[in-house]
Design a protein around this motif. Structure first.
Motif, PDB file in Angstrom:
ATOM      1  N   ILE A  61       0.845  -1.199   0.000  1.00 31.99           N
ATOM      2  CA  ILE A  61       0.000   0.000   0.000  1.00 31.99           C
ATOM      3  C   ILE A  61       0.879   1.247   0.000  1.00 31.99           C
ATOM      4  N   GLU A  62       0.521   2.234  -0.792  1.00 34.63           N
ATOM      5  CA  GLU A  62       1.141   3.559  -0.688  1.00 34.63           C
ATOM      6  C   GLU A  62       0.376   4.325   0.389  1.00 34.63           C
ATOM      7  N   VAL A  63       1.078   4.747   1.428  1.00 29.57           N
ATOM      8  CA  VAL A  63       0.440   5.444   2.547  1.00 29.57           C
ATOM      9  C   VAL A  63       0.608   6.953   2.359  1.00 29.57           C
ATOM     10  N   VAL A  64      -0.525   7.672   2.388  1.00 32.52           N
ATOM     11  CA  VAL A  64      -0.520   9.134   2.304  1.00 32.52           C
ATOM     12  C   VAL A  64      -1.153   9.655   3.587  1.00 32.52           C
ATOM     13  N   SER A  65      -0.388  10.461   4.328  1.00 32.55           N
ATOM     14  CA  SER A  65      -0.838  10.877   5.662  1.00 32.55           C
ATOM     15  C   SER A  65      -0.716  12.377   5.870  1.00 32.55           C
ATOM     16  N   SER A  66      -1.739  12.965   6.456  1.00 32.82           N
ATOM     17  CA  SER A  66      -1.722  14.395   6.754  1.00 32.82           C
ATOM     18  C   SER A  66      -0.885  14.667   8.003  1.00 32.82           C
ATOM     19  N   LEU A  67       0.040  15.608   7.860  1.00 30.01           N
ATOM     20  CA  LEU A  67       0.779  16.127   9.010  1.00 30.01           C
ATOM     21  C   LEU A  67       0.853  17.636   8.814  1.00 30.01           C
ATOM     22  N   PRO A  68      -0.062  18.390   9.447  1.00 34.55           N
ATOM     23  CA  PRO A  68      -0.155  19.827   9.188  1.00 34.55           C
ATOM     24  C   PRO A  68       1.152  20.589   9.346  1.00 34.55           C
ATOM     25  N   PHE A  69       2.017  20.138  10.279  1.00 34.71           N
ATOM     26  CA  PHE A  69       3.304  20.810  10.429  1.00 34.71           C
ATOM     27  C   PHE A  69       4.232  19.908  11.241  1.00 34.71           C
ATOM     28  N   TYR A  70       5.500  20.275  11.307  1.00 32.84           N
ATOM     29  CA  TYR A  70       6.471  19.455  12.038  1.00 32.84           C
ATOM     30  C   TYR A  70       6.640  19.908  13.490  1.00 32.84           C
ATOM     31  N   THR A  71       5.666  20.689  13.989  1.00 34.35           N
ATOM     32  CA  THR A  71       5.655  21.056  15.406  1.00 34.35           C
ATOM     33  C   THR A  71       4.320  20.644  16.022  1.00 34.35           C
ATOM     34  N   ALA A  72       4.353  20.373  17.325  1.00 34.62           N
ATOM     35  CA  ALA A  72       3.149  19.935  18.029  1.00 34.62           C
ATOM     36  C   ALA A  72       2.090  21.037  18.068  1.00 34.62           C
ATOM     37  N   SER A  73       2.515  22.283  18.318  1.00 31.50           N
ATOM     38  CA  SER A  73       1.535  23.360  18.496  1.00 31.50           C
ATOM     39  C   SER A  73       0.702  23.573  17.241  1.00 31.50           C
ATOM     40  N   GLY A 111      -2.755  16.264  21.335  1.00 21.14           N
ATOM     41  CA  GLY A 111      -2.069  14.970  21.331  1.00 21.14           C
ATOM     42  C   GLY A 111      -1.900  14.332  19.970  1.00 21.14           C
ATOM     43  N   VAL A 112      -2.453  14.949  18.928  1.00 19.58           N
ATOM     44  CA  VAL A 112      -2.388  14.351  17.591  1.00 19.58           C
ATOM     45  C   VAL A 112      -0.949  14.290  17.082  1.00 19.58           C
ATOM     46  N   PHE A 113      -0.173  15.346  17.338  1.00 18.46           N
ATOM     47  CA  PHE A 113       1.209  15.353  16.839  1.00 18.46           C
ATOM     48  C   PHE A 113       2.011  14.200  17.441  1.00 18.46           C
ATOM     49  N   GLU A 114       1.918  14.029  18.747  1.00 20.95           N
ATOM     50  CA  GLU A 114       2.670  12.963  19.430  1.00 20.95           C
ATOM     51  C   GLU A 114       2.306  11.595  18.866  1.00 20.95           C
ATOM     52  N   GLN A 156       6.088  23.796  -2.613  1.00 23.73           N
ATOM     53  CA  GLN A 156       6.110  22.409  -2.159  1.00 23.73           C
ATOM     54  C   GLN A 156       7.545  21.888  -1.977  1.00 23.73           C
ATOM     55  N   ALA A 157       8.427  22.193  -2.922  1.00 21.81           N
ATOM     56  CA  ALA A 157       9.794  21.664  -2.865  1.00 21.81           C
ATOM     57  C   ALA A 157      10.538  22.167  -1.631  1.00 21.81           C
ATOM     58  N   GLY A 158      10.406  23.462  -1.339  1.00 22.95           N
ATOM     59  CA  GLY A 158      11.076  24.036  -0.172  1.00 22.95           C
ATOM     60  C   GLY A 158      10.541  23.479   1.128  1.00 22.95           C
ATOM     61  N   LEU A 159       9.210  23.359   1.217  1.00 20.52           N
ATOM     62  CA  LEU A 159       8.593  22.818   2.433  1.00 20.52           C
ATOM     63  C   LEU A 159       8.990  21.363   2.649  1.00 20.52           C
ATOM     64  N   GLU A 160       9.063  20.593   1.552  1.00 20.15           N
ATOM     65  CA  GLU A 160       9.449  19.188   1.677  1.00 20.15           C
ATOM     66  C   GLU A 160      10.846  19.057   2.283  1.00 20.15           C
ATOM     67  N   LYS A 161      11.787  19.867   1.810  1.00 21.97           N
ATOM     68  CA  LYS A 161      13.153  19.844   2.359  1.00 21.97           C
ATOM     69  C   LYS A 161      13.159  20.151   3.849  1.00 21.97           C
ATOM     70  N   GLU A 162      12.366  21.152   4.241  1.00 24.98           N
ATOM     71  CA  GLU A 162      12.325  21.560   5.649  1.00 24.98           C
ATOM     72  C   GLU A 162      11.680  20.474   6.512  1.00 24.98           C
ATOM     73  N   LYS A 182      11.601  17.265   5.864  1.00 20.33           N
ATOM     74  CA  LYS A 182      12.534  16.133   5.933  1.00 20.33           C
ATOM     75  C   LYS A 182      13.668  16.409   6.914  1.00 20.33           C
ATOM     76  N   ARG A 183      14.186  17.634   6.880  1.00 22.86           N
ATOM     77  CA  ARG A 183      15.303  17.994   7.753  1.00 22.86           C
ATOM     78  C   ARG A 183      14.899  17.903   9.226  1.00 22.86           C
ATOM     79  N   VAL A 184      13.764  18.527   9.572  1.00 19.48           N
ATOM     80  CA  VAL A 184      13.337  18.584  10.976  1.00 19.48           C
ATOM     81  C   VAL A 184      12.907  17.210  11.483  1.00 19.48           C
ATOM     82  N   LEU A 185      12.097  16.486  10.697  1.00 18.48           N
ATOM     83  CA  LEU A 185      11.607  15.185  11.162  1.00 18.48           C
ATOM     84  C   LEU A 185      12.747  14.176  11.312  1.00 18.48           C
ATOM     85  N   LYS A 186      13.742  14.259  10.439  1.00 17.35           N
ATOM     86  CA  LYS A 186      14.897  13.357  10.544  1.00 17.35           C
ATOM     87  C   LYS A 186      15.734  13.695  11.770  1.00 17.35           C
TER      88      LYS A 186
END
Length: 353
Positions: free
Chosen positions: A160-172, A181-184, A222-228, A230-234
């Motif tokens: 399966i290809e999984v596509v998931s919403s993550l509004p941002f890379y911070t909890a707030s 608690g959704v971010f955690e 999209q390209a700039g946000l993807e880099k950011e 990836k950097r933060v989540l990694k």
């Protein structure tokens, strides 16, 4: 805090699709006159708008969800009992046996909450072993109940290809849009998906994330946000993923409610109209996608489905499926369509221009 009930359960005016359409076409509510969407298409030779080919069969298997997100265009939630029956899922399978779609895109609600979800995936694989299957997973469902904890393994087994919403890379930012608690929980679920190989180089297991703005503005590049992302989540959570899709918030349902309550409705619509992009208009997702509602009715896209705008022509239900009629139909348009053609454009797969 996010609402605990859907607009429909609140008996809110915007729970009525006819009322939403009246708002979208009410100059008085806007305080100005904006051009009708189809008028923008005429000068660039795109009216009537018609399909190019039907590659994607997007199936909404139900509006039930374990979350009640502020921006949700489906108005999904735990109180929504609309679930696609097994008989209707079988009609989808019958069509897959006869016609060659490239992708099956399963959405909701939380599609995993349909009691026939796993059976349906297994049947799709039996009917069409090589077809690309996308599941739009909200991530938190994986942790919501023990019966969902093995979803990463199930997804892996059926490729399966999984596509998931993550509004941002911070909890707030994430929790303000999707609930406390959704971010955690989302981070934990992403780590579980990574653990079985998702998003890892060479695994062939695709994990894509979806970003949509928290307020009345268009997504940035999209390209700039993807880099950011990836950097933060990694760096912070050792999470890897394949791509980030940027999706513009469409002014319907709960996001329309937010725009009206916050006083941003007129300026947001004006922003969408002023950002109209002819290249994005030529590549909108309704030209290669067919959307199926939980009752088996057919729509040009998921947004039209939520406004109860069924397809033009005689093939309005799975029972009447006719590929030739559907391929040659004029696509149903309204003012919300500006959301898909603004700036770099927007689709279920991100930018289109």
């Amino acid at each position: 805090m996010n609402p605990v009930k859907s607009l429909k359960a609140q008996k809110h005016q915007l729970g009525d699709t006819a009322f939403q359409l009246r708002v979208l076409n009410d100059d008085e509510k806007l305080g100005q006159h904006l051009p009708l969407f189809h008028e923008q298409l005429k000068p660039i030779g795109l009216f009537p708008l018609t399909p190019t080919q039907l590659d994607i069969f997007q199936i909404n298997v139900g509006k039930m969800c374990n979350q009640v997100c502020k921006h949700c265009h489906v108005d999904a939630g735990p109180d929504r009992k609309e679930i696609m029956a097994q008989e209707t899922l079988q009609l989808c399978l019958d069509i897959l046996q006869k016609h060659s779609f490239k992708t099956i895109d399963l959405t909701g609600g939380a599609p995993e909450m349909n009691p026939h979800f796993r059976w349906f995936i297994e049947q799709i694989r039996a009917v069409s072993p090589s077809i690309n299957i996308i599941v739009r997973c909200n991530l938190t469902i994986i942790l919501a109940n023990k019966k969902y904890h093995d979803l990463p393994d199930f997804f892996k087994k059926h490729r399966i290809e999984v596509v998931s919403s993550l509004p941002f890379y911070t909890a707030s930012r994430t929790d303000s849009q999707r609930g406390d608690g959704v971010f955690e929980d989302s981070i934990k679920a992403l780590q579980m998906l990574n653990a079985v190989g998702y998003g890892q180089e060479g695994s062939g297991l695709v994990l894509n994330l979806v970003y949509n703005p928290a307020g009345a503005f268009l997504p940035s590049g999209q390209a700039g946000l993807e880099k950011e992302f990836k950097r933060v989540l990694k760096a912070k959570y050792s999470i890897a993923f394949n791509h980030l899709f940027c999706i513009t918030n469409i002014p319907i349902s709960r996001f329309l409610d937010y725009l009206l309550v916050s006083g941003n409705y007129s300026s947001y619509m004006e922003k969408l109209v002023n950002s109209f992009n002819p290249v994005a208009a030529a590549n909108v997702m309704c030209r290669n996608t067919l959307s199926v509602g939980w009752e088996g009715y057919l729509y040009d896209c998921d947004f039209n489905q939520m406004l109860d705008l069924k397809v033009n022509g005689s093939a309005k239900h799975l029972r009447d499926f006719n590929l030739q009629v559907l391929t040659n139909r004029p696509i149903v348009l309204n003012q919300h369509c500006y959301g898909c053609t603004a700036g770099a454009g927007s689709s279920c797969g991100g930018e289109v221009a």
